[in-house]
Design a protein around this motif. Structure first.
Motif, short mmCIF file in Angstrom:
data_model
loop_
_atom_site.label_atom_id
_atom_site.label_comp_id
_atom_site.label_asym_id
_atom_site.label_seq_id
_atom_site.Cartn_x
_atom_site.Cartn_y
_atom_site.Cartn_z
N ALA A 24 0.83 -1.21 0.00
CA ALA A 24 0.00 0.00 0.00
C ALA A 24 0.87 1.25 0.00
N GLN A 25 1.92 1.25 0.81
CA GLN A 25 2.82 2.41 0.85
C GLN A 25 3.49 2.64 -0.50
N ALA A 26 3.86 1.55 -1.18
CA ALA A 26 4.50 1.67 -2.49
C ALA A 26 3.54 2.25 -3.52
N ILE A 27 2.29 1.84 -3.48
CA ILE A 27 1.29 2.36 -4.42
C ILE A 27 1.07 3.85 -4.18
N VAL A 28 0.88 4.22 -2.94
CA VAL A 28 0.63 5.62 -2.61
C VAL A 28 1.82 6.49 -3.00
N ARG A 29 3.00 6.00 -2.71
CA ARG A 29 4.22 6.75 -3.02
C ARG A 29 4.33 7.03 -4.53
N GLN A 30 3.92 6.07 -5.33
CA GLN A 30 4.02 6.22 -6.78
C GLN A 30 3.13 7.34 -7.31
N TRP A 31 2.00 7.59 -6.64
CA TRP A 31 1.03 8.56 -7.15
C TRP A 31 1.05 9.89 -6.40
N ALA A 32 1.98 10.05 -5.48
CA ALA A 32 2.07 11.29 -4.70
C ALA A 32 2.95 12.28 -5.45
N THR A 33 2.38 12.92 -6.45
CA THR A 33 3.13 13.85 -7.30
C THR A 33 3.28 15.21 -6.61
N PRO A 34 4.50 15.74 -6.53
CA PRO A 34 4.71 17.03 -5.85
C PRO A 34 4.01 18.19 -6.57
N VAL A 35 3.55 19.15 -5.79
CA VAL A 35 3.02 20.39 -6.37
C VAL A 35 4.17 21.11 -7.07
N THR A 36 3.85 21.85 -8.12
CA THR A 36 4.90 22.51 -8.91
C THR A 36 5.01 24.00 -8.65
N ALA A 37 3.96 24.60 -8.12
CA ALA A 37 3.99 26.05 -7.92
C ALA A 37 5.03 26.43 -6.87
N VAL A 38 5.70 27.55 -7.13
CA VAL A 38 6.78 28.04 -6.25
C VAL A 38 6.45 29.44 -5.78
N GLU A 39 6.76 29.72 -4.53
CA GLU A 39 6.57 31.05 -3.96
C GLU A 39 7.90 31.56 -3.41
N ARG A 40 8.10 32.86 -3.48
CA ARG A 40 9.30 33.46 -2.87
C ARG A 40 8.87 34.14 -1.58
N VAL A 41 9.51 33.74 -0.48
CA VAL A 41 9.07 34.24 0.83
C VAL A 41 10.26 34.81 1.59
N PRO A 42 10.00 35.78 2.48
CA PRO A 42 11.06 36.28 3.37
C PRO A 42 11.53 35.15 4.30
N LEU A 43 12.76 35.26 4.74
CA LEU A 43 13.35 34.22 5.57
C LEU A 43 12.53 33.97 6.82
N ARG A 44 11.98 35.00 7.43
CA ARG A 44 11.19 34.84 8.65
C ARG A 44 9.91 34.03 8.42
N ASP A 45 9.46 33.93 7.17
CA ASP A 45 8.24 33.17 6.87
C ASP A 45 8.55 31.79 6.32
N ALA A 46 9.81 31.39 6.36
CA ALA A 46 10.22 30.15 5.69
C ALA A 46 10.24 28.93 6.60
N LEU A 47 10.02 29.11 7.91
CA LEU A 47 10.09 27.97 8.82
C LEU A 47 9.05 26.92 8.43
N ASP A 48 9.48 25.66 8.33
CA ASP A 48 8.63 24.50 8.00
C ASP A 48 8.17 24.50 6.54
N ARG A 49 8.60 25.44 5.73
CA ARG A 49 8.29 25.40 4.30
C ARG A 49 9.29 24.47 3.60
N VAL A 50 8.92 24.01 2.42
CA VAL A 50 9.76 23.08 1.66
C VAL A 50 10.57 23.86 0.63
N LEU A 51 11.87 23.76 0.72
CA LEU A 51 12.76 24.49 -0.18
C LEU A 51 12.58 24.01 -1.61
N ALA A 52 12.39 24.93 -2.55
CA ALA A 52 12.09 24.58 -3.94
C ALA A 52 13.34 24.48 -4.81
#
Length: 433
Positions: A24-52
């Motif tokens: 089940a984990q392998a199936i889910v992993r295969q279809w979990a496509t990352p979002v493509t949109a990117v945002e530029r944020v100030p450093l203070r707003d970057a905590l816990d965000r995913v680096l693009a």
């Protein structure tokens, strides 16, 4: 278009009635496509965000050779000429932000403080506690073997060299990462947009907080645990409340959720009971990979895609997770199946949660042919050995067992009953929940 159901049938260990957890984990992993949109944020707003994008250091860190401690900087060439004791004249001093600008010959030293720039002619620092002040207080003496050539000097670029990758794309930004980027003079970064997840509970018996509790009804706890688990992942959430067991209402909620979110989570309504309408509706405008896992708790778990249109392929798509209705099963399936998918869709690198080995303090009943995630309390003894004890009842409806526990006891698909004293795998909640 390849359907999830067709893809799933090609996965090793596929069993439509009781799919093993790794499959089940392998199936889910295969279809979990990352979002493509990117945002530029100030450093203070970057905590816990995913680096693009990768961050490349624009400078050397540190930017100059500097002293690693308070002491005296001098040329190591003086050590070779010393006979037991070395005596040096103090030419001046250097502080952090205030370098010594004069010349230092082989018979001289400079008083330096931690972080101060090393004078150009100096490559070694002797700690202040290893020197004696000369009688005239303008010189120092110390044993030549008290320090090695080049000791206590931080070289320019020792932490990061100009052009070196400081952080890689996919990293979930931590507090130390913000400090690291600040040390490079970087004030804004590119991050993936937050994943959007819509969720709701199903069932005529459920009541929201603040509502009167009618006979035979219960308060809906699942939306609150789902909200909290999603918030920990820094995900944008859309709480659609409680949806009644009515086909029109449930269909409208699912279609609306698919139109507004990347992922739709429901709790309840995915087993084989007559009132479980979610399963019936998804056969109309969804594409389901699996309905049932060889897992306890959490056997009735649906994974697939749904569309906002009238049939598969029409309208906007969203991944769908139909979680069980029992509160503990909701949390277990989220952490073991859903969490990784959401992180992957957020664009994050996802290392598997670490497992510890612990000695069971009691017999643990377990049936071969399914993976079990029992709740337990793990502790270390005086020798550092981990021990674990289940938290009493393992019923999937006893939510207090999750509050009491600090770990999952992970019992594999092929494992049977665990004897007291046997070693088991433990997944600590710390860092997971």
């Amino acid at each position: 278009m390849t359907t999830l159901n067709e893809f799933s049938r090609c996965v090793a260990q596929y069993d439509p009635h009781a799919l093993p957890v790794p499959a089940a984990q392998a199936i889910v992993r295969q279809w979990a496509t990352p979002v493509t949109a990117v945002e530029r944020v100030p450093l203070r707003d970057a905590l816990d965000r995913v680096l693009a994008t990768d961050i490349v250091s624009p400078i050397d860190v540190p930017s100059h050779d500097n002293s690693a401690m308070d002491g005296y900087a001098f040329s190591s060439a003086a050590l070779a000429a010393a006979a037991g004791t070395l005596e040096l004249r103090i030419a001046g001093r250097a502080l952090a932000g205030h370098p010594f600008a004069g010349h230092v010959d082989a018979t001289q030293c400079v008083r330096v403080m931690t972080g101060a720039s090393m004078p150009h002619e100096c490559d070694t620092v002797v700690p202040q506690e290893r020197v004696e002040q000369g009688g005239d207080t303008l010189s120092i003496r110390f044993a030549a073997d008290a320090v090695e050539p080049g000791a206590n000097r931080r070289r320019a670029g020792e932490d990061l060299a100009r052009g070196q990758a400081a952080l890689r794309a996919g990293r979930i930004m931590r507090a130390s990462d913000l400090g690291l980027l600040a040390s490079l003079g970087i004030g804004e970064i590119n991050v993936r947009r937050r994943l959007r997840v819509a969720f709701f509970s199903t069932g005529d018996e459920l009541r929201s907080l603040g509502d009167a509790l009618d006979p035979g009804c219960v308060y809906d706890s699942n939306r609150y645990t789902l909200f909290a688990m999603l918030r920990r992942l820094n995900i944008d959430t859309l709480d659609l409340g409680v949806v009644r067991d009515e086909p029109a209402a449930l269909e409208a909620a699912l279609r609306g959720a698919a139109a507004s979110a990347d992922v739709v989570l429901t709790s309840g309504g995915v087993s084989v009971g007559e009132a479980d309408l979610t399963r019936q509706l998804l056969q109309t405008f969804g594409d389901v990979a699996f309905w049932s896992l060889a897992m306890r708790p959490g056997r009735p778990l649906a994974f697939g895609r749904i569309w906002s249109g009238e049939r598969p392929g029409l309208g906007l798509p969203a991944l769908f997770f139909g979680l069980p209705g029992n509160p503990v099963a909701v949390m277990v399936t989220f952490y073991q199946i859903v969490r990784e998918a959401l992180l992957l869709m957020s664009g994050a690198d996802v290392p598997p949660p670490p497992l510890l080995h612990a000695v069971s303090r009691q017999v643990i009943r377990k049936r071969v042919g399914r993976t079990e995630f029992q709740r337990g309390v793990a502790q270390q003894d005086a020798r550092g050995q981990w021990h674990v004890t289940p938290t009493g009842s393992q019923s999937s409806g006893v939510l207090s067992s999750m509050s009491e526990a600090n770990c999952f006891i992970v019992l594999g698909h092929d494992e049977g009953e665990i004897a007291e004293g046997d070693c088991v795998s433990v997944m600590l909640f710390n860092g997971l929940i």
